[in-house]
Scaffold this motif. Structure first.
Motif, mmCIF file in Angstrom:
data_model
loop_
_atom_site.group_PDB
_atom_site.id
_atom_site.type_symbol
_atom_site.label_atom_id
_atom_site.label_comp_id
_atom_site.label_asym_id
_atom_site.label_seq_id
_atom_site.Cartn_x
_atom_site.Cartn_y
_atom_site.Cartn_z
ATOM 1 N N LYS A 27 37.777 54.292 29.860
ATOM 2 C CA LYS A 27 37.689 53.084 29.045
ATOM 3 C C LYS A 27 37.757 53.414 27.559
ATOM 4 C CE LYS A 27 36.864 49.676 32.072
ATOM 5 N NZ LYS A 27 35.597 48.937 32.004
ATOM 6 N N THR A 28 38.245 52.447 26.790
ATOM 7 C CA THR A 28 38.257 52.548 25.335
ATOM 8 C C THR A 28 37.615 51.298 24.740
ATOM 9 O OG1 THR A 28 40.476 51.577 25.197
ATOM 10 C CG2 THR A 28 40.342 53.981 25.279
ATOM 11 N N THR A 29 37.113 51.455 23.516
ATOM 12 C CA THR A 29 36.446 50.364 22.807
ATOM 13 C C THR A 29 37.055 50.249 21.413
ATOM 14 O OG1 THR A 29 34.392 50.833 23.993
ATOM 15 C CG2 THR A 29 34.207 49.490 22.016
ATOM 16 N N ALA A 30 37.143 49.036 20.910
ATOM 17 C CA ALA A 30 37.689 48.815 19.567
ATOM 18 C C ALA A 30 36.966 49.694 18.550
ATOM 19 C CB ALA A 30 37.561 47.349 19.185
ATOM 20 N N ALA A 31 37.754 50.400 17.751
ATOM 21 C CA ALA A 31 37.199 51.331 16.771
ATOM 22 C C ALA A 31 36.583 50.577 15.596
ATOM 23 C CB ALA A 31 38.300 52.263 16.260
ATOM 24 N N PRO A 32 35.603 51.182 14.935
ATOM 25 C CA PRO A 32 35.084 50.586 13.701
ATOM 26 C C PRO A 32 36.206 50.363 12.689
ATOM 27 C CG PRO A 32 33.715 52.429 14.398
ATOM 28 C CD PRO A 32 34.929 52.448 15.267
ATOM 29 N N TYR A 33 36.165 49.230 12.041
ATOM 30 C CA TYR A 33 37.090 48.840 10.973
ATOM 31 C C TYR A 33 38.471 48.403 11.463
ATOM 32 C CZ TYR A 33 33.465 51.116 8.250
ATOM 33 O OH TYR A 33 32.257 51.471 7.722
ATOM 34 N N THR A 34 38.732 48.440 12.760
ATOM 35 C CA THR A 34 40.038 47.972 13.208
ATOM 36 C C THR A 34 40.157 46.466 13.026
ATOM 37 O OG1 THR A 34 41.678 48.051 14.992
ATOM 38 C CG2 THR A 34 39.412 47.577 15.651
ATOM 39 N N LEU A 35 41.347 46.014 12.624
ATOM 40 C CA LEU A 35 41.640 44.585 12.661
ATOM 41 C C LEU A 35 41.805 44.156 14.103
ATOM 42 C CD1 LEU A 35 44.218 44.411 9.734
ATOM 43 C CD2 LEU A 35 42.010 43.276 9.780
ATOM 44 N N ARG A 36 41.534 42.896 14.386
ATOM 45 C CA ARG A 36 41.663 42.366 15.738
ATOM 46 C C ARG A 36 42.790 41.333 15.790
ATOM 47 N NH1 ARG A 36 37.450 43.783 19.089
ATOM 48 N NH2 ARG A 36 39.161 43.642 20.581
ATOM 49 N N ALA A 37 43.339 41.167 16.966
ATOM 50 C CA ALA A 37 44.445 40.222 17.159
ATOM 51 C C ALA A 37 43.873 38.823 17.374
ATOM 52 C CB ALA A 37 45.301 40.647 18.346
ATOM 53 N N ARG A 38 43.456 38.199 16.288
ATOM 54 C CA ARG A 38 42.906 36.851 16.325
ATOM 55 C C ARG A 38 43.706 35.970 15.365
ATOM 56 N NH1 ARG A 38 41.237 39.059 20.104
ATOM 57 N NH2 ARG A 38 39.086 39.314 20.808
ATOM 58 N N ARG A 39 43.350 34.719 15.246
ATOM 59 C CA ARG A 39 44.106 33.805 14.382
ATOM 60 C C ARG A 39 43.995 34.193 12.910
ATOM 61 N NH1 ARG A 39 48.025 30.579 15.702
ATOM 62 N NH2 ARG A 39 47.394 29.086 14.108
ATOM 63 N N SER A 40 42.912 34.849 12.537
ATOM 64 C CA SER A 40 42.738 35.343 11.173
ATOM 65 C C SER A 40 42.400 36.827 11.265
ATOM 66 C CB SER A 40 41.644 34.553 10.448
ATOM 67 O OG SER A 40 40.412 34.687 11.127
ATOM 68 N N PRO A 41 42.558 37.587 10.177
ATOM 69 C CA PRO A 41 42.381 39.044 10.237
ATOM 70 C C PRO A 41 40.924 39.476 10.278
ATOM 71 C CG PRO A 41 42.963 38.383 8.011
ATOM 72 C CD PRO A 41 43.063 37.147 8.855
ATOM 73 N N LEU A 42 40.285 39.188 11.416
ATOM 74 C CA LEU A 42 38.901 39.597 11.623
ATOM 75 C C LEU A 42 38.823 41.094 11.870
ATOM 76 C CD1 LEU A 42 37.808 36.599 13.842
ATOM 77 C CD2 LEU A 42 36.792 37.192 11.639
ATOM 78 N N VAL A 43 37.725 41.684 11.441
ATOM 79 C CA VAL A 43 37.522 43.129 11.513
ATOM 80 C C VAL A 43 36.331 43.428 12.417
ATOM 81 C CG1 VAL A 43 36.950 45.197 10.160
ATOM 82 C CG2 VAL A 43 38.434 43.420 9.184
ATOM 83 N N SER A 44 36.432 44.524 13.172
ATOM 84 C CA SER A 44 35.267 45.041 13.883
ATOM 85 C C SER A 44 34.427 45.796 12.863
ATOM 86 C CB SER A 44 35.705 45.963 15.022
ATOM 87 O OG SER A 44 34.595 46.394 15.781
ATOM 88 N N ALA A 45 33.469 45.090 12.273
ATOM 89 C CA ALA A 45 32.818 45.534 11.044
ATOM 90 C C ALA A 45 31.399 46.051 11.294
ATOM 91 C CB ALA A 45 32.755 44.379 10.041
ATOM 92 N N PRO A 46 31.070 47.240 10.804
ATOM 93 C CA PRO A 46 29.678 47.695 10.849
ATOM 94 C C PRO A 46 28.770 46.739 10.075
ATOM 95 C CG PRO A 46 31.161 49.511 10.354
ATOM 96 C CD PRO A 46 31.979 48.258 10.266
ATOM 97 N N VAL A 47 27.585 46.532 10.611
ATOM 98 C CA VAL A 47 26.618 45.639 9.975
ATOM 99 C C VAL A 47 25.255 46.323 9.950
ATOM 100 C CG1 VAL A 47 27.790 43.479 10.556
ATOM 101 C CG2 VAL A 47 26.186 44.464 12.190
ATOM 102 N N THR A 48 24.373 45.823 9.101
ATOM 103 C CA THR A 48 23.020 46.372 9.029
ATOM 104 C C THR A 48 22.129 45.703 10.074
ATOM 105 O OG1 THR A 48 22.193 44.738 7.450
ATOM 106 C CG2 THR A 48 23.334 46.661 6.533
ATOM 107 N N TRP A 49 21.038 46.376 10.398
ATOM 108 C CA TRP A 49 20.091 45.761 11.321
ATOM 109 C C TRP A 49 19.415 44.544 10.690
ATOM 110 C CZ3 TRP A 49 20.248 45.924 16.214
ATOM 111 C CH2 TRP A 49 20.692 47.060 16.893
ATOM 112 N N GLU A 50 19.307 44.540 9.371
ATOM 113 C CA GLU A 50 18.761 43.358 8.699
ATOM 114 C C GLU A 50 19.684 42.162 8.909
ATOM 115 O OE1 GLU A 50 16.879 46.886 7.235
ATOM 116 O OE2 GLU A 50 19.010 46.389 7.348
ATOM 117 N N GLU A 51 20.997 42.386 8.828
ATOM 118 C CA GLU A 51 21.946 41.297 9.068
ATOM 119 C C GLU A 51 21.866 40.802 10.512
ATOM 120 O OE1 GLU A 51 25.712 41.957 6.119
ATOM 121 O OE2 GLU A 51 25.337 43.567 7.566
#
Length: 295
Positions: free
Chosen positions: A230-254
């Motif tokens: 299996k593979t998983t979307a890499a950090p910072y990759t753009l995704r194939a969505r209607r807008s250029p959404l990113v698989s973005a690292p976030v903080t635990w506070e967020e």
């Protein structure tokens, strides 16, 4: 005529730079290439030494989408490739390994999401990542994923494992950890056990089985992403969505403060200021000396 650019001494052919790939925002292929080039310092370390699967969408997310695992025809000879084991009955597959900026720009020109295994090409027999893919079944959303993520964070910490969150870049959340001492099979077994525990602790919110009929209104804790194939979307990759959404690292506070899905929806234009403010939030995963032993 196809434009040629030079990237760190390598000649890279670019094509269809004015093509609109994300119709909702008018985001073009040139902007996609610019995004990957300017995010490379953070992205490349998470790709390096890992065989990459490409989810290609050359005509945008409304066009044909297809996975490419084998080395694509026409791949330049200077792009690193590696033999990747499959089942014992099959010969190894040969896959791309994105090691440097020229390879990243070449691959981005194919219009791709980048997906990686949870192990390095030098040591496919040992998993160095443990991943949970938290996938909400409507009407559940990423807010509910955050609740589950916080529970999993504490449970992993009890075993001495530190987890780091990122958005899936679609509707869910990923948790990543650095581990050592286990095969993909053993890592999957451990991940499944924690998913089962999460379901017992939060039966109205969590499901650990993939069965579609069980998932509406719940968060599917997908532990199976740890399987060797299996593979998983890499950090910072753009995704194939209607807008250029990113698989973005976030903080635990967020994660803890999330009250609506829009709070954890990040697009390409958001990443430069986030990297300026936070740096690479997943950088601790790259310190292999600090990886936790698998229980």
């Amino acid at each position: 005529m196809t434009p040629i650019t030079e990237v760190e001494g390598r000649r890279v052919a670019l094509s269809n730079l004015e093509k609109v790939l994300y119709p909702e925002s008018g985001f073009t292929k040139a902007e996609l290439l610019h995004y990957y080039a300017t995010t490379a310092e953070a992205l490349l370390p998470h790709l390096r030494d890992r065989a990459v699967s490409f989810l290609r969408y050359p005509d945008g997310p409304d066009g044909q989408l297809f996975f490419t695992k084998n080395v694509p025809p026409g791949t330049p000879e200077w792009v690193t490739t590696a033999a990747v084991p499959r089942s014992s009955a099959d010969s190894p597959a040969r896959m791309v390994v994105v090691q440097d900026l020229p390879s990243l720009v070449w691959a981005a020109n194919l219009v791709t999401e980048f997906h990686t295994h949870q192990w390095l090409v030098q040591s496919p027999e040992e998993a160095d990542r443990l991943v949970f893919d938290l996938d909400p079944g409507p009407p559940a959303d990423i807010v509910h994923c955050c609740e589950v993520a916080l529970w999993l964070r504490e449970r992993l910490a009890a075993d001495g494992i530190e987890a780091y969150p990122k958005t899936a870049g679609s509707k869910g959340l990923h948790l990543l950890t650095a581990v050592h001492g286990g095969s993909s099979e053993r890592t999957s077994e451990y991940a499944k056990a924690l998913a089962v525990e999460a379901e017992r602790a939060m039966p109205r919110l969590v499901v650990h089985r993939m069965t579609k009929s069980l998932r509406p209104g719940k968060v599917f804790v997908d532990w199976s992403q740890n399987a060797a194939r299996k593979t998983t979307a890499a950090p910072y990759t753009l995704r194939a969505r209607r807008s250029p959404l990113v698989s973005a690292p976030v903080t635990w506070e967020e994660v803890a403060d999330c009250r609506s899905p829009g709070q954890l929806a990040f697009q390409a234009e958001d990443m430069a200021p986030r990297l300026q403010d936070h740096g690479d939030l997943l950088a601790p995963l790259l310190d292999r000396g600090s990886a936790a032993p698998l229980p």
